[in-house]
Design an enzyme around this catalytic site. Structure first.
Site, PDB file in Angstrom:
ATOM      1  N   GLU A 185       0.836  -1.199   0.000  1.00 17.12           N
ATOM      2  CA  GLU A 185       0.000   0.000   0.000  1.00 17.12           C
ATOM      3  C   GLU A 185       0.871   1.250   0.000  1.00 17.12           C
ATOM      4  OE1 GLU A 185      -3.901   1.223   2.533  1.00 17.12           O
ATOM      5  OE2 GLU A 185      -3.275  -0.871   2.727  1.00 17.12           O
ATOM      6  N   GLY A 216      -5.883   1.573  11.125  1.00 20.50           N
ATOM      7  CA  GLY A 216      -5.229   0.441  11.767  1.00 20.50           C
ATOM      8  C   GLY A 216      -3.733   0.408  11.631  1.00 20.50           C
ATOM      9  N   SER A 217      -3.183   1.098  10.631  1.00 17.17           N
ATOM     10  CA  SER A 217      -1.735   1.071  10.411  1.00 17.17           C
ATOM     11  C   SER A 217      -1.270   2.415   9.877  1.00 17.17           C
ATOM     12  CB  SER A 217      -1.363  -0.051   9.429  1.00 17.17           C
ATOM     13  OG  SER A 217      -1.971   0.171   8.174  1.00 17.17           O
ATOM     14  N   THR A 218       0.032   2.624   9.935  1.00 16.32           N
ATOM     15  CA  THR A 218       0.632   3.840   9.389  1.00 16.32           C
ATOM     16  C   THR A 218       1.846   3.443   8.570  1.00 16.32           C
ATOM     17  OG1 THR A 218       1.476   6.049   9.919  1.00 16.32           O
ATOM     18  CG2 THR A 218       2.093   4.279  11.424  1.00 16.32           C
ATOM     19  N   GLN A 219       2.063   4.165   7.448  1.00 16.58           N
ATOM     20  CA  GLN A 219       3.160   3.832   6.540  1.00 16.58           C
ATOM     21  C   GLN A 219       4.089   5.026   6.333  1.00 16.58           C
ATOM     22  OE1 GLN A 219      -0.177   3.126   5.103  1.00 16.58           O
ATOM     23  NE2 GLN A 219      -0.075   1.099   6.009  1.00 16.58           N
TER      24      GLN A 219
END
Length: 439
Positions: A185, A216-219
């Protein structure tokens, strides 16, 4: 026998007329080689204007179809690219449509997802010329909604999608349908942003880094300029790929559980995926007199503010720092690179009134810090409509510093670049098309 002079003149004129008619037909046939196989649409500057068959037509176009299967809905992107020899493609037009609910809603009855998929495929059939259907790649990439399903249920859904795609007239195969991981992603979003900014077009334009903060997540994704970054990073943080005849090495990592909603739950004292029972979550990040219910991942939590003690900001900052301690890796060179930030970074900047909701803008880490202090101070006085603003802004400011960004670091915030949405779908389409060429 001699012909009369007048008859000779008529014969000569007839020959001239026949010759000119022949030449004209030859010229017309060369100037307008239109057939059903070559009929394609082109667009003008407005990329959201639907092309019409009257807006003619060139051989150097290619199409790509990407389904974005998210947790709340399924979206189709039909991209039209202008192709030139030895150059990166140019995006000529994008057609977009979304339906609800998401694929994960059909986990217990996969057959029911077929109707929505067929509805979206009809959109593609209307846009892509029939003569190009067989050569137009079709793909679906699923994100958080399917990642959270038990493996068997997710597999059954994907098998149904593959069956529907297999009956379509578009180009598809074993790799057409899959679940993206967080790193994919991040890389796809990085490709989208840098393509739209011109950094992937073989020019001298430098690439930019990308920060995304989901639920829910971090990039974080960027192209390292310092070889030391690659040498000292864990092997799964570095990925390489080839795009538009150029090789790219990226630092990219997705931190699962550190998206804003998951981090909020952790700071409040809850545990992801576990029933809340009737226990109250008491937190210093909420106003002292606060009492409410909050739903996250289909679990309802009872929340209560902690009794007044030390200032809310200081108490909340301590909680956030303990939650995130040693869960994020610093990358030293990011402080000197240009970065774009998306999703909740953008939304909370809008909440602060620091950027325009439609056009975006720029923000510094220090703006999030000062915004957090103000929001927390306002809660002490009972002001403010958003009970989570203090917590969210405190978390964002700590996260950015843990990732290696100093307080004076400025980011650009944008939902669109050159009127095109900055989602991962465009980058994922390029990535898939490149993989097909490689095979």
């Amino acid at each position: 026998m001699k012909l009369p002079k007048l008859a000779f003149i008529f014969l000569l004129l007839g020959c001239v007329v026949v010759y000119l008619t022949y030449v004209k037909r030859r010229f017309d046939s060369r100037a307008s080689p239109l057939s059903k196989q070559h009929l394609q649409y082109t667009t003008k500057v407005d990329q959201h204007k639907r092309p019409t068959s009257a807006e003619v037509i060139s051989d150097n176009f290619q199409y790509g179809i990407m389904f974005d299967a998210g947790s709340t809905g399924t979206r189709i992107h039909v991209f039209q690219f202008q192709m030139e020899p030895n150059e990166a493609p140019k995006l000529a037009h994008e057609t977009f449509k979304a339906i609800k609910p998401g694929l994960s809603a059909y986990a217990d009855d996969p057959d029911k997802c077929k109707a929505g998929l067929l509805q979206l495929l009809e959109v593609a059939k209307e846009v892509v010329p029939a003569g190009l259907w067989a050569s137009t790649p079709l793909a679906l990439r699923a994100t958080a909604g399917l990642r959270l399903l038990p493996g068997e249920k997710a597999s059954h859904l994907l098998d149904k999608v593959k069956a529907v795609f297999g009956e379509s007239p578009f180009r598809n195969g074993p790799e057409s349908v899959s679940i993206m991981d967080g790193t994919d992603e991040g890389v796809s979003a990085w490709i989208t942003v840098n393509f739209l900014l011109g950094g992937l077009h073989g020019s001298e334009t430098p690439t930019v880094g990308m920060l995304d903060l989901g639920g829910g997540s971090t990039q974080i994704t960027f192209s390292p300029q310092d070889e030391k970054t690659i040498q000292t990073s864990p092997i799964d943080y570095v990925t390489s790929f080839r795009m538009f005849n150029t090789s790219h090495s990226l630092y990219s990592h997705s931190y699962l559980g550190l998206g804003l909603m998951s981090a909020r739950l952790a700071v409040l004292g809850g545990i992801e995926g576990q029933p809340a029972s009737n226990q109250e979550l008491v937190s210093p990040c909420l106003a002292p007199d606060h009492a409410s219910e909050w739903e996250h991942a289909e679990v309802v939590y009872k929340l209560k503010g902690q009794k007044a003690g030390e200032p809310i900001y200081d108490s909340c900052l301590s909680k956030v720092e303990k939650m995130i301690y040693k869960r994020v890796r610093k990358a030293e060179e990011v402080k000197d690179m240009e970065f774009y930030a998306f999703s909740y970074y953008y939304d909370r900047a809008v909440d602060l009134g620091l950027i325009d909701e439609k056009t975006g803008g720029s923000i510094k880490v220090s703006n999030y810090i000062e915004g957090a202090k103000t929001a927390c101070k306002n809660m002490e006085a009972g002001a403010g409509d958003n009970p989570f603003l203090c917590l969210d802004l405190t978390y964002i400011s700590v996260l950015l510093q843990e990732l290696g960004f100093p307080q004076d670091k400025e980011f650009k915030l944008a939902r669109k670049i050159n009127d095109v949405e900055t989602s991962w779908a465009l980058g994922a389409t390029f990535y898939y098309m490149e993989s097909l060429r490689a095979h």
